[in-house]
Design a protein around this motif. Structure first.
Motif, PDB file in Angstrom:
ATOM      1  N   ALA A 180      34.928  23.424  29.006  1.00 31.52           N
ATOM      2  CA  ALA A 180      35.418  24.048  27.762  1.00 31.52           C
ATOM      3  C   ALA A 180      34.322  23.985  26.690  1.00 31.52           C
ATOM      4  O   ALA A 180      33.960  24.997  26.090  1.00 31.52           O
ATOM      5  CB  ALA A 180      36.683  23.343  27.274  1.00 31.52           C
ATOM      6  N   ALA A 191      45.536  29.155  23.907  1.00 29.67           N
ATOM      7  CA  ALA A 191      45.065  29.608  25.220  1.00 29.67           C
ATOM      8  C   ALA A 191      46.240  30.234  25.977  1.00 29.67           C
ATOM      9  O   ALA A 191      47.369  29.766  25.878  1.00 29.67           O
ATOM     10  CB  ALA A 191      44.519  28.418  25.997  1.00 29.67           C
ATOM     11  N   PHE A 246      32.012  27.001  25.261  1.00 32.77           N
ATOM     12  CA  PHE A 246      32.120  27.242  23.817  1.00 32.77           C
ATOM     13  C   PHE A 246      30.717  27.375  23.221  1.00 32.77           C
ATOM     14  O   PHE A 246      30.416  28.306  22.472  1.00 32.77           O
ATOM     15  CB  PHE A 246      32.881  26.106  23.111  1.00 32.77           C
ATOM     16  CG  PHE A 246      32.871  26.250  21.622  1.00 32.77           C
ATOM     17  CD1 PHE A 246      33.905  26.894  20.970  1.00 32.77           C
ATOM     18  CD2 PHE A 246      31.785  25.789  20.874  1.00 32.77           C
ATOM     19  CE1 PHE A 246      33.856  27.090  19.589  1.00 32.77           C
ATOM     20  CE2 PHE A 246      31.727  25.980  19.499  1.00 32.77           C
ATOM     21  CZ  PHE A 246      32.772  26.619  18.852  1.00 32.77           C
ATOM     22  N   VAL A 292      41.637  27.800  16.249  1.00 32.05           N
ATOM     23  CA  VAL A 292      41.387  28.154  17.657  1.00 32.05           C
ATOM     24  C   VAL A 292      42.609  28.929  18.164  1.00 32.05           C
ATOM     25  O   VAL A 292      43.737  28.466  17.995  1.00 32.05           O
ATOM     26  CB  VAL A 292      41.192  26.853  18.480  1.00 32.05           C
ATOM     27  CG1 VAL A 292      41.310  27.095  19.969  1.00 32.05           C
ATOM     28  CG2 VAL A 292      39.851  26.219  18.140  1.00 32.05           C
ATOM     29  N   PRO A 293      42.398  30.108  18.766  1.00 34.92           N
ATOM     30  CA  PRO A 293      43.564  30.833  19.281  1.00 34.92           C
ATOM     31  C   PRO A 293      44.237  30.067  20.419  1.00 34.92           C
ATOM     32  O   PRO A 293      43.562  29.360  21.168  1.00 34.92           O
ATOM     33  CB  PRO A 293      42.978  32.161  19.792  1.00 34.92           C
ATOM     34  CG  PRO A 293      41.509  31.957  19.873  1.00 34.92           C
ATOM     35  CD  PRO A 293      41.133  30.793  19.013  1.00 34.92           C
ATOM     36  N   SER A 312      32.212  16.949  19.953  1.00 35.34           N
ATOM     37  CA  SER A 312      33.651  17.135  20.184  1.00 35.34           C
ATOM     38  C   SER A 312      34.371  15.971  19.516  1.00 35.34           C
ATOM     39  O   SER A 312      34.062  14.805  19.798  1.00 35.34           O
ATOM     40  CB  SER A 312      33.966  17.125  21.680  1.00 35.34           C
ATOM     41  OG  SER A 312      33.498  18.316  22.257  1.00 35.34           O
TER      42      SER A 312
END
Ligand code: ADP
Length: 306
Positions: free
Chosen positions: A257, A248, A261, A245-246, A194
């Motif tokens: 998260a 949220a 993922f 990333v769409p 990340s």
């Protein structure tokens, strides 16, 4: 039938109910969260096993009952009579969560004490999934033997998937953490860092720099998550892609998260999707998981992303 072995620590989770004196009890942990989402995402042609160590006490038994109830295999869970599982407590004050842990002497820290048992669990498996938290909780000599067992697994054709999940508080120094994380990357087919954590602890200037660093340390492929930002992926051949990333629908609690993922990604890849569409599947699942409280969100899984 395919088989995935998730390796790590599952803890008892004590959370406040709002009623004074009354706590609710659950189970969670980064690799367990991923195993849980994988179990719900993949069909019965995949066996998901969890490799850890627990005690012989009642609470440890409850954890095993929980795993079995979720159809996660427990055949490779070691039971140690002088230890028990770790616990943590979550409290919520003005929307901010704070955690208290009792895990320094947990049974899970002994999970790789006998490398032959880890090796046995991995025999015939397709994928080993673990994290920097799993690595951090092991005594240093067990870290080395765990990496050796995983490297033998990779040489036999198994795929090692690793989420660095950097947690400096679990390490005796930041340098120790950085060096072991890179040793783990060296035996990995795929790493799932990340970006915000990596930038803080390795000083990376961009997600592409994070991906490049993991490749330099030996990871064949890398998928760099970045909260709501674009995901950067690097294929085995070295080519880099970014995937948006769409947005949220709502953000209630970002717990798990990254764990969800990884599960959404892996389940899609194992169903034959490309890295790009597996990233989209992972982001779609994580986007729903953050819309509800808690790590394990059943309603986030019951949607077909295709
Ligand atoms: P971690 O939980 O490991 O710190 P991230 O915060 O990078 O990981 O989030 C993992 C994934 O969850 C992201 O790649 C993204 O798909 C999704 N996600 C996280 N935060 C958001 C957000 N604010 N909006 C939309 N998706 C998000």
């Amino acid at each position: 039938m395919g088989r995935i072995v998730a390796i790590g620590e599952c803890m008892g989770e004590l959370s406040e109910t709002g009623e004074p004196g009354l706590l609710s009890m659950g189970f969670a942990g980064d690799t367990l969260n991923t195993a849980w989402y994988l179990r719900r995402r993949l069909g019965t042609d995949w066996q998901i096993d969890y490799l850890t160590a627990v005690g012989t006490d009642t609470l440890s038994g409850r954890l095993l009952d929980f795993l079995a109830g979720e159809e996660i295999g427990t055949a490779h869970v070691q039971r140690l009579s002088d230890k028990t599982i770790g616990l943590y407590h979550i409290s919520l004050k003005d929307g901010e969560r704070s955690f208290t842990y009792w895990r320094n002497d947990s049974a899970a820290r002994r999970l790789a004490r006998d490398p032959a048992l880890v090796d046995k669990a991995l025999q015939g498996a397709d994928i080993a999934y673990w994290s920097g938290i799993t690595l951090a909780i092991l005594p240093p000599e067990d870290r080395a033997s765990m990496i050796e067992v995983l490297s033998q697994f990779a040489r036999r054709g198994g795929q090692v998937m690793f989420d660095p999940n950097l947690r400096p508080r679990l390490w005796d120094s930041a340098d120790t953490m950085r060096s072991w994380i890179h040793r783990a990357a060296a035996v990995s087919d795929l790493c799932f860092p990340s970006f915000d954590d990596e930038a803080s602890h390795f000083g990376d200037a961009s997600p592409a720099a994070t991906a490049e660093r993991y490749r330099q340390h030996g990871a064949a492929r890398v998928v760099v998550k970045n909260g709501p930002g674009d995901i950067t992926l690097v294929h085995a051949a070295g080519d880099l892609e970014t995937v948006a990333v769409p947005a949220a629908a709502s953000i209630v609690d970002t717990t798990a998260a990254g764990d969800s993922f990884n599960a959404g990604y892996l389940a899609a890849e194992l169903s034959g999707e490309t890295m790009r569409s597996a990233v989209q599947a992972g982001a779609a699942l994580a986007g729903r998981v953050i819309g509800a409280r808690g790590a394990l969100v059943p309603q986030a899984v019951q949607v077909d992303d295709k």
